[in-house]
Motif scaffolding. Structure first.
Motif, short mmCIF file in Angstrom:
data_model
loop_
_atom_site.label_atom_id
_atom_site.label_comp_id
_atom_site.label_asym_id
_atom_site.label_seq_id
_atom_site.Cartn_x
_atom_site.Cartn_y
_atom_site.Cartn_z
N VAL A 38 -2.91 9.42 -5.19
CA VAL A 38 -3.53 8.08 -5.15
C VAL A 38 -4.79 8.17 -4.34
O VAL A 38 -4.67 8.79 -2.91
N ASN A 39 -5.70 7.65 -4.59
CA ASN A 39 -7.18 7.25 -3.78
C ASN A 39 -6.53 6.34 -2.67
O ASN A 39 -6.52 5.03 -3.32
N ARG A 40 -6.35 6.53 -1.63
CA ARG A 40 -5.94 5.46 -0.66
C ARG A 40 -6.88 4.37 -0.34
O ARG A 40 -6.50 3.28 -0.35
N GLU A 41 -8.23 4.85 -0.37
CA GLU A 41 -9.28 3.72 -0.26
C GLU A 41 -9.16 2.87 -1.43
O GLU A 41 -9.45 1.39 -1.18
N THR B 46 2.59 1.86 -3.31
CA THR B 46 1.63 2.28 -4.11
C THR B 46 1.53 3.62 -4.09
O THR B 46 1.20 4.60 -5.09
N MET B 47 1.05 4.33 -2.74
CA MET B 47 0.78 5.49 -2.59
C MET B 47 2.10 6.38 -2.93
O MET B 47 2.01 7.67 -3.43
N SER B 48 3.32 6.04 -2.77
CA SER B 48 4.42 6.83 -2.72
C SER B 48 4.62 7.08 -4.55
O SER B 48 5.06 8.23 -4.99
N ALA C 135 -6.56 2.25 -3.33
CA ALA C 135 -5.44 1.38 -3.34
C ALA C 135 -5.28 0.13 -2.20
O ALA C 135 -4.55 -0.78 -2.24
N ALA C 136 -5.93 0.69 -0.87
CA ALA C 136 -6.19 -0.32 0.02
C ALA C 136 -7.10 -1.55 -0.23
O ALA C 136 -6.65 -2.85 -0.05
N LEU D 255 1.00 -1.15 0.02
CA LEU D 255 -0.07 -0.11 -0.07
C LEU D 255 0.94 1.23 -0.05
O LEU D 255 0.74 2.25 -0.91
N GLU D 256 1.87 1.14 0.85
CA GLU D 256 2.79 2.65 0.89
C GLU D 256 3.54 2.75 -0.29
O GLU D 256 3.65 3.78 -0.96
#
Length: 516
Positions: A73-76, A65-67, A78-79, A62-63
């Motif tokens: 990034v839409n964190r929801e 992908t966010m980075s 990506a999670a 997840l991290e």
């Protein structure tokens, strides 16, 4: 007039994953422009990123992908991607997908911007093809799925603000109207909008264009990822030289034979793709840039059989030669705007895979997240289609469709259509490609306006693709002009800094806005 419960446009990993789920509750029609094996999925070399090592691995995925997504990034989303990914890959394994193994254990490799080795691959560098074959084998066992090859989407049918089906052009040149309770766009990306691309010929942005013409919102169209390393030789196709090559230790060297990535990023050759692509472009101003694997002491033919076979056609070998490379259009982070369940802004219309934009990739997709995206969000979209259908009690009516059977004003010849498409692709590559500025983007817009006057006409596939490419190109240029910053895959020479607040571009009905 034909009627089905669910219409799926596209037969890559997202479309087939959705179809398998939908087939449990109704009749499904899956249409694809060429034979079923021809999609961006089948061309995916490097692998599928999946965190199968427990909660810590999922959290790190997840991290990462966010980075890589550079603040957008839409964190929801990506999670959802990283948490549901292992379950979906386990399904693939149960259906007979043969990922590469070593001593009985799944082999895991590492690619750019990943903090650990989590990439599964199949047959060395043919992961997408193996997954596509596995999904097709499973789909063919389901009697409630009708597969239609050599069929092109023309337009969506909308009644009272709801999508109720689509018009299609079949392989015989006939226009068909298909009504459905829900339509899923899983038609892939639009790499053919650029003259240099790793995408197959089918990637002309059809689903995105169909959705926009019908009134749906699109988002983040300015973010086109250019893969750093496509084969670069005059007269040769821009064949993808997988990021897995750098994962296995390949260096990037300039015309002087120097490694240069230390000047651009601490992760060197495994930096995020946008960084590597721009570095290669800048170094390439002084001569060729090469991939160098001559120092890697592995059986490269066994690890990369597809790439090795391709290179042999040009008398080149990974272990012996410097391989000339340059960036090429590879993946669209934007697309039809959806929630995490594939719902678009139009009732009855859903999207998944590269045609969709959940925000899961932000401004720059993490390597090998694309196959996982199609797998996870294809199923989620199918589940939403079924749930919405049951909740709303949607019925198919017998209302006749108003089918457009002519593009108007006669028919443009095939040779003239090809020249027109080539001009558009060259215009986009030169003015709205990897490095952008206001002057170039204005030139791109003027060129697109001029091309609109001579738009190819006729009810044949290439004329339809020309219309779609022109619309998608316009969406890319408009969003790129509006984003006056550099973020991820979108780089403006005249606005090199990133704005403090990350916003998504959203377009519908000719309007552009930026939202949190």
């Amino acid at each position: 007039m034909e009627q089905v419960d669910f219409l799926v446009i596209g037969a890559g990993i997202a479309g087939l994953s959705a179809a398998i789920c939908l087939a449990e509750v109704g009749k499904v029609m899956v249409v694809t422009k060429e034979e079923l094996a021809e999609s961006n999925t089948a061309y995916a070399q490097g692998g599928i990123a999946v965190a199968m090592g427990g909660e810590e691995d999922v959290a790190l995925h997840l991290e990462d992908t966010m980075s890589a997504g550079d603040g957008l990034v839409n964190r929801e989303a990506a999670a959802v991607l990283v948490e549901q990914g292992p379950r979906r890959v386990e399904e693939l394994l149960a259906w007979g997908t043969k990922f590469d193994r070593e001593n009985g254990e799944l082999m895991r490799t590492r690619e750019g911007a990943h903090s650990r080795s989590r990439i599964l691959h199949a047959n060395g560098d043919a992961t997408g093809k193996e997954i596509a074959v596995s999904l097709l084998r499973h789909v063919r066992q389901m009697n409630s799925i009708e597969l239609m090859e050599w069929t092109t989407g023309v337009d969506l049918m909308v009644e009272d603000g709801r999508v109720v089906g689509a018009t299609l052009l079949d392989g015989e040149g006939g226009v068909r109207a298909v009504r459905a309770k829900a339509v899923l766009l899983a038609s892939g990306g639009a790499g053919q909008v650029y003259s240099d691309t790793t995408n197959p010929a089918v990637a002309t942005g059809d689903g995105i264009a169909m959705a926009y013409r019908a009134g749906a919102e699109v988002s983040d169209m300015e973010f086109y990822q250019f893969h750093p390393t496509a084969f670069s030789m005059p007269g040769a196709p821009r064949f993808l030289m997988s990021e897995a090559l750098r994962g296995e230790g390949a260096y990037l060297v300039n015309a002087k034979g120097e490694r240069f990535m230390e000047r651009y990023h601490p992760l060197l050759e495994l930096a995020p793709r946008d960084v590597v692509a721009r570095a290669i472009t800048r170094e390439g101003m002084d001569g060729e840039v090469y991939l160098d694997m001559r120092h890697v002491k592995k059986d490269l033919h066994a690890r990369f059989p597809g790439i090795s076979k391709f290179l042999a056609k040009y008398q080149m070998d990974l272990g012996r030669d410097l391989i000339p490379v340059r960036p090429a259009a590879h993946y669209l982070m934007g697309g039809v705007r959806t929630d995490v369940h594939g719902r678009t802004s139009l009732p009855g219309l859903y999207a998944a895979g590269e045609a969709a934009c959940t925000g899961v990739h932000g401004a720059n997709r993490l390597a090998s997240n694309s196959l996982l995206e199609g797998l996870v969000f294809g199923v989620l979209a199918a589940e939403a289609m079924v749930a919405d259908h049951r909740e709303q009690g949607i019925k198919i009516t017998d209302k006749a469709a108003d089918v457009v059977t002519s593009a108007g004003g006669g028919t443009t010849g095939e040779a003239a259509t090809e020249r027109w498409i080539a001009e558009l692709r060259d215009l986009m590559w030169k003015n709205a490609g990897l490095l952008r500025d206001a002057a170039g983007l204005r030139q791109a817009q003027r060129g697109l306006d001029a091309l609109a006057v001579t738009m190819p006409r006729g009810m044949f596939r290439r004329a339809l693709e020309a219309r779609n490419l022109h619309l998608v190109a316009g969406l890319i240029v408009t969003a790129a002009m509006g984003r006056e910053e550099s973020r991820g895959a979108h780089y403006r020479n005249d606005f090199p800094e990133r704005q403090a607040v990350a916003r998504h571009s959203v377009m519908a009905a000719g309007r552009l806005e930026f939202v949190r």
